[in-house]
Motif scaffolding. Sequence first.
Motif, PDB file in Angstrom:
ATOM      1  N   TYR A 270       0.829  -1.204   0.000  1.00 47.59           N
ATOM      2  CA  TYR A 270       0.000   0.000   0.000  1.00 47.59           C
ATOM      3  C   TYR A 270       0.864   1.254   0.000  1.00 47.59           C
ATOM      4  N   LEU A 271       1.903   1.266   0.807  1.00 45.13           N
ATOM      5  CA  LEU A 271       2.775   2.440   0.868  1.00 45.13           C
ATOM      6  C   LEU A 271       3.568   2.630  -0.423  1.00 45.13           C
TER       7      LEU A 271
ATOM      8  N   ASP B  92       0.311   3.338  -3.203  1.00 45.01           N
ATOM      9  CA  ASP B  92      -0.824   4.187  -2.823  1.00 45.01           C
ATOM     10  C   ASP B  92      -2.166   3.548  -3.178  1.00 45.01           C
ATOM     11  N   ASP B  93      -2.225   2.246  -3.175  1.00 48.75           N
ATOM     12  CA  ASP B  93      -3.464   1.542  -3.465  1.00 48.75           C
ATOM     13  C   ASP B  93      -3.391   0.180  -2.781  1.00 48.75           C
ATOM     14  N   ASP B  94      -4.522  -0.308  -2.300  1.00 48.48           N
ATOM     15  CA  ASP B  94      -4.513  -1.599  -1.617  1.00 48.48           C
ATOM     16  C   ASP B  94      -5.311  -2.661  -2.362  1.00 48.48           C
TER      17      ASP B  94
ATOM     18  N   ARG C 237      -6.136  -0.144 -11.457  1.00 45.46           N
ATOM     19  CA  ARG C 237      -6.639   1.090 -10.870  1.00 45.46           C
ATOM     20  C   ARG C 237      -7.815   1.600 -11.688  1.00 45.46           C
TER      21      ARG C 237
END
Length: 125
Positions: A95-96, A99-101, A107
């Motif tokens: 995630y870090l 910027d997406d989990d 996306r």
Amino acid sequence: MEYLVASAIGVMTAAGTYLVLRLRTFPVIVGISLLTYAVNVFLFSSGRLTIGYPPVLMDGAENYADPLPQALVLTAIVISFGMTAVAVVIALAAYLAGDDDRINGIRGRGPDTARNEQDGDGTAS
């Protein structure tokens, strides 16, 4: 008692399977934990559900609780705790880094689609 435990195992398995099929990392981790709990309860119940019996055959005791499933469940709890911690750290690092989990890495599919379709200056392309 057996019906209640069997129902609990079924509910935990169904909920865990549903959560594992989600596209976000946190529900997947919770689903894996629920599946682990279901397997632990299944292993524990495989040694017969007895109440008030000693864990080892002693003098004067006709019945006893089987200690092997108890030992297997204790070991499985420790291993599942460690693996859950590893999965949480890997999910947090992913995630870090991105910027997406999302699990699949695609996306722009979901409620944040409008945000992903904007340029860096905030205007839509």
